[in-house]
Design an enzyme around this catalytic site. Structure first.
Site, PDB file in Angstrom:
ATOM      1  N   MET A 163      18.119 -31.566 -45.648  1.00  0.00           N
ATOM      2  CA  MET A 163      18.502 -32.782 -44.627  1.00  0.00           C
ATOM      3  C   MET A 163      19.759 -33.157 -44.629  1.00  0.00           C
ATOM      4  O   MET A 163      20.295 -33.464 -43.485  1.00  0.00           O
ATOM      5  CB  MET A 163      17.486 -34.033 -45.201  1.00  0.00           C
ATOM      6  CG  MET A 163      17.435 -34.841 -44.097  1.00  0.00           C
ATOM      7  SD  MET A 163      16.730 -36.365 -44.581  1.00  0.00           S
ATOM      8  CE  MET A 163      15.033 -35.742 -44.443  1.00  0.00           C
TER       9      MET A 163
ATOM     10  N   ARG B  13       8.644 -24.610 -11.447  1.00  0.00           N
ATOM     11  CA  ARG B  13       8.614 -25.767 -12.579  1.00  0.00           C
ATOM     12  C   ARG B  13       8.514 -26.928 -11.421  1.00  0.00           C
ATOM     13  O   ARG B  13       7.408 -27.633 -11.047  1.00  0.00           O
ATOM     14  CB  ARG B  13       9.953 -25.857 -13.125  1.00  0.00           C
ATOM     15  CG  ARG B  13       9.893 -26.886 -14.236  1.00  0.00           C
ATOM     16  CD  ARG B  13      10.985 -26.799 -15.244  1.00  0.00           C
ATOM     17  NE  ARG B  13      12.338 -26.895 -14.393  1.00  0.00           N
ATOM     18  CZ  ARG B  13      13.516 -26.820 -14.910  1.00  0.00           C
ATOM     19  NH1 ARG B  13      13.606 -26.897 -16.177  1.00  0.00           N
ATOM     20  NH2 ARG B  13      14.638 -26.946 -14.153  1.00  0.00           N
TER      21      ARG B  13
ATOM     22  N   LYS C 103      23.767 -34.859 -18.151  1.00  0.00           N
ATOM     23  CA  LYS C 103      22.493 -35.264 -18.398  1.00  0.00           C
ATOM     24  C   LYS C 103      22.571 -35.096 -20.064  1.00  0.00           C
ATOM     25  O   LYS C 103      23.399 -34.669 -20.903  1.00  0.00           O
ATOM     26  CB  LYS C 103      21.277 -34.651 -18.084  1.00  0.00           C
ATOM     27  CG  LYS C 103      21.333 -33.150 -18.264  1.00  0.00           C
ATOM     28  CD  LYS C 103      20.337 -32.425 -17.618  1.00  0.00           C
ATOM     29  CE  LYS C 103      20.486 -30.984 -17.889  1.00  0.00           C
ATOM     30  NZ  LYS C 103      19.712 -30.100 -16.949  1.00  0.00           N
TER      31      LYS C 103
ATOM     32  N   TYR D 295      16.312 -25.429 -51.538  1.00  0.00           N
ATOM     33  CA  TYR D 295      14.986 -25.425 -51.568  1.00  0.00           C
ATOM     34  C   TYR D 295      14.464 -24.166 -51.637  1.00  0.00           C
ATOM     35  O   TYR D 295      14.725 -23.292 -50.536  1.00  0.00           O
ATOM     36  CB  TYR D 295      14.609 -26.415 -50.409  1.00  0.00           C
ATOM     37  CG  TYR D 295      14.737 -27.782 -50.504  1.00  0.00           C
ATOM     38  CD1 TYR D 295      13.800 -28.498 -51.511  1.00  0.00           C
ATOM     39  CD2 TYR D 295      15.594 -28.448 -49.691  1.00  0.00           C
ATOM     40  CE1 TYR D 295      14.186 -29.807 -51.630  1.00  0.00           C
ATOM     41  CE2 TYR D 295      15.869 -29.785 -49.771  1.00  0.00           C
ATOM     42  CZ  TYR D 295      15.002 -30.539 -50.742  1.00  0.00           C
ATOM     43  OH  TYR D 295      15.243 -31.832 -51.093  1.00  0.00           O
TER      44      TYR D 295
END
Ligand SMILES: *Cc1c(COP(=O)(O)O)cnc(C)c1O
EC number: 5.1.1.1
Length: 357
Positions: free
Chosen positions: A301, A129, A33, A253
């Protein structure tokens, strides 16, 4: 060309599939999957088709992609159908179908099918679930039989905590399953990867390995069977810039890393837009020019920084393994506060290059 890429070793995939069969002594549906957990569902299915007992996917869209690529092996829909009108496609393509809720059972009873289908009847044995309530399970089984729409029923359930080897939870779920299926003579399927690797005593005609096929351990602790897995994906890139910095200088950053001594820093073409986890902190392992080193500062990024101070042979153009045969994806995931499942599924933008088919 940007050097970021994911190498997929299909020989390792086959090794891991065979290991799942060997240690379980059961038939195995290869769970592919979510595009084979980011590894490419069609290519993985093609690599396994000669030996696989079948495949499992999350939904009919994923199953149809396999059929369109010429995969003829059985394909199980792990959540069955989402809308009753998918049943005609399930019949047409011979998909196996999980029934996890009474509404699905009713839809099968009402459907006009020109051929009976194979159903995997799911029990909620404690995860809460999906799956039929234990009190409804026997009646659900009998209703499916009586409907005349079903040629075969496999009894299944799913573990919530099989990755916790010291928890009693899996044994409690097995006990609920055993009570619910009493008197039914049908094949059973309970085990996902952690249960294949860690719970050999659980009954199984069919196992459903996912993450282990890709060579990552589902456990946080060491496990001797998981140690035999071979990582399938190597995520790598190259150093595209080198900086020599004195002590006291920030990197990246937010200045989340500040040099405590003179350092040599490599900038690598890999970032969170490729799926590398942004939450990986300073100290997360990487392999640079064949030597273990560490991530420094925040992941951007498109780039991240690594420590070259003690890797004198590394420089511009050096290969960096973010995870793979040397740096385990499970270790990177743990450092980033997540699981290997998620870092594989998050992979994007990087080309997948296959070998060993
Ligand atoms: C995804 C899934 C699996 C595979 O789980 P792994 O932990 O990756 O082995 C097995 N069974 C079901 C029902 C699933 O949804």
């Amino acid at each position: 060309m940007r050097p970021a890429r994911a190498l997929i070793d299909l020989q390792a995939l086959r090794h891991n599939y065979q290991l799942a069969r060997e240690v379980s002594g059961a038939r195995a549906l290869a769970v592919i999957k979510a595009d084979a957990y980011g590894h490419g569902a069609v290519r993985c299915a093609q690599a396994l088709e000669a030996e696989a007992d079948g495949f499992a996917v999350a939904c009919i869209e994923e199953a149809l992609e396999l059929r369109a690529a010429g995969i003829r092996a059985p394909v199980l829909l792990l959540e069955g159908f989402f809308e009753a009108d998918e049943l005609s496609l399930i019949v047409e393509h011979d998909f196996w179908c999980v029934v996890h809720s009474l509404w699905q059972l009713e839809a099968i009873e009402k459907a006009a099918l020109n051929k009976p289908i194979t159903v995997w009847l799911k029990l909620d044995s404690g995860m809460h679930r999906v799956g039929l309530h234990p009190a409804d399970y026997q009646a659900g089984y009998q209703r499916l039989l009586a409907s005349g729409k079903v040629s075969k029923i496999v009894l299944m359930s799913h573990f919530a905590r099989a990755d916790e080897l010291h928890s009693s939870s899996a044994a409690e779920q097995v006990a609920v399953f055993e009570a619910a299926r009493q008197g039914l003579s049908a094949q059973v399927s309970l085990r996902n990867s952690p249960a294949v690797l860690g719970w050999p005593q659980v009954p199984s005609d069919w196992v459903r390995p996912g993450i282990m096929l890709y060579g990552a351990t589902p456990f946080e602790e060491a496990n001797s069977v998981a140690a035999r897995l071979q990582p399938v994906m190597t995520l790598e890139s190259k150093v595209i810039s080198v900086r020599e910095l004195p002590a006291g200088e920030p990197v990246g950053y937010g200045a989340r890393f500040i040099t405590q001594k003179p350092m040599r820093i490599g900038v690598v073409a890999m970032g969170y837009a490729d799926g590398y986890p942004r939450h990986a902190p300073t100290g997360t392992p990487v392999l640079v020019a064949g030597q273990r080193s560490q991530l420094l500062g925040r992941v951007s990024m498109d780039m991240l920084c690594v420590d070259l101070t003690d890797v004198p042979q590394a420089g511009l153009g050096s290969t960096v393994e973010l995870w793979g045969k040397n740096i385990l994806a499970s270790d990177v995931a743990m450092a980033a506060g997540t699981i290997p499942y998620q870092i594989f599924c998050n992979l994007r933008r990087v080309p997948l290059l296959y070998s060993g088919s």
